[in-house]
Design an enzyme around this catalytic site. Structure first.
Site, short mmCIF file in Angstrom:
data_model
loop_
_atom_site.label_atom_id
_atom_site.label_comp_id
_atom_site.label_asym_id
_atom_site.label_seq_id
_atom_site.Cartn_x
_atom_site.Cartn_y
_atom_site.Cartn_z
N ASN A 16 22.41 5.62 22.95
CA ASN A 16 21.63 4.40 23.32
C ASN A 16 20.62 3.92 22.15
OD1 ASN A 16 20.24 2.29 24.36
ND2 ASN A 16 19.36 3.46 26.16
N HIS A 103 19.56 0.40 33.14
CA HIS A 103 18.58 1.22 32.48
C HIS A 103 17.13 1.20 32.86
CE1 HIS A 103 16.09 3.51 29.43
NE2 HIS A 103 17.30 4.00 29.20
N GLU A 105 14.55 0.97 31.41
CA GLU A 105 13.55 0.02 30.81
C GLU A 105 13.60 -1.31 31.18
OE1 GLU A 105 14.50 1.63 26.95
OE2 GLU A 105 13.41 3.33 27.57
N GLU A 175 19.04 9.46 34.72
CA GLU A 175 18.07 9.64 33.77
C GLU A 175 16.64 9.36 34.42
OE1 GLU A 175 19.38 7.94 29.58
OE2 GLU A 175 18.56 6.31 30.73
N GLY A 181 12.37 9.57 26.60
CA GLY A 181 11.30 9.36 25.30
C GLY A 181 10.03 9.96 25.28
#
Ligand code: PGA
Length: 263
Positions: A16, A103, A105, A175, A181
């Site tokens: 990704n 996702h 985000e 996730e 991150g």
């Protein structure tokens, strides 16, 4: 999606890229990944999800090779007056086979609801592509003991919209938001526990759905990939930061190959 082998159960590793890349650096990265995956000559399926403006470049560099490609989001609509949006059918025209949906985000920064993620999943399937549906809890939710409830709600909003046949065509990525991150991956035990739980939710939808690939994502690196991928319900990984470095991404693909076939 193009596979490296005829084995449909080989592990799946998807990069990704997020909003990273420029033409020159993409070319170097894509060529290195395609070459490296070819040389691995191993039982692993590999894909990269790039920013949509780079789909044409990605197609031209990866077509005919062992690495699949796709996008990171699509519109909830198939066409129309939706300025700035990209339809799943447009992504499909560039030979893509994968689309990440939901996702964290996008859920956090673009206010995507679980219901919208379900609708986007439908658009992706209608376009003949494979949706990689992301689910995951925040640190606050984990500490409140809500992990299973959160991921179940996110997954169920998608499954409720799909027939059993369509549900069997998705990929699910667990996730945990706190691991993305941050350099702080879930431990293999933590990840396996949630994967086993998700597997049981998928099985409740239908026997064919129980075996959809379940990817783990969140700070997967060359040094923790093998341990994570060795877990019985972890069928591969969704890789952010480490997918931008060919050497790291290839090391993760190698770890996926070394841990053998999924399930
Ligand atoms: P990360 O991202 O590997 O950089 O933690 C994973 C993802 O967001 O898909």
């Amino acid at each position: 999606m193009p596979t490296q082998s005829a084995n449909a159960r080989a592990k799946l590793v998807v990069g990704n890229w997020k909003m990273h890349g420029r033409l020159a650096e993409n070319a170097a990265l894509l060529q290195a990944v395609a070459q490296g995956v070819g040389e691995l000559n191993a039982d692993v399926r590999v894909g990269v999800c790039v920013p949509s403006p780079y789909l044409a470049q990605t197609q031209s560099l990866l077509e005919g090779g062992p690495v699949a490609w796709g996008a990171q989001d699509v519109s909830a609509f198939s066409h129309g007056a939706y300025t700035g949006e990209v339809a799943a059918g447009m992504v499909a025209e560039f030979g893509a086979t994968l689309v990440i949906v939901g996702h964290s985000e996008r859920r956090a920064y673009h206010r995507e609801s679980a219901e919208l993620v379900g609708i986007k999943t439908q658009r992706v399937l209608e376009a003949g592509l494979t949706p990689i549906v992301c689910v995951g809890e925040t640190l606050e939710e984990r500490e409140a003991g809500l992990t299973e409830q959160v991921v179940a709600d996110q997954l169920d909003e998608v499954l409720v919209k799909l027939s059993v046949e369509d549900a069997a065509r998705i990929v699910v990525a667990y996730e945990p938001v706190w691991a993305i991150g941050t350099g702080k991956s879930a431990s293999s035990d933590q990840a396996q526990a949630v994967h086993a739980f998700l597997r049981s939710r998928l099985a409740a939808k239908g026997a064919a759905v129980a075996s959809v690939p379940l990817l783990y994502g969140g700070s997967v690196k060359p040094d923790n990939a093998e341990e994570l991928f060795s877990q019985s319900d972890i069928d591969g990984g969704l890789i952010g930061g480490a997918s931008l470095k060919a050497q790291d991404f290839l090391a993760i693909c190698k770890a996926a190959a070394a841990t053998g076939v999924a399930g």
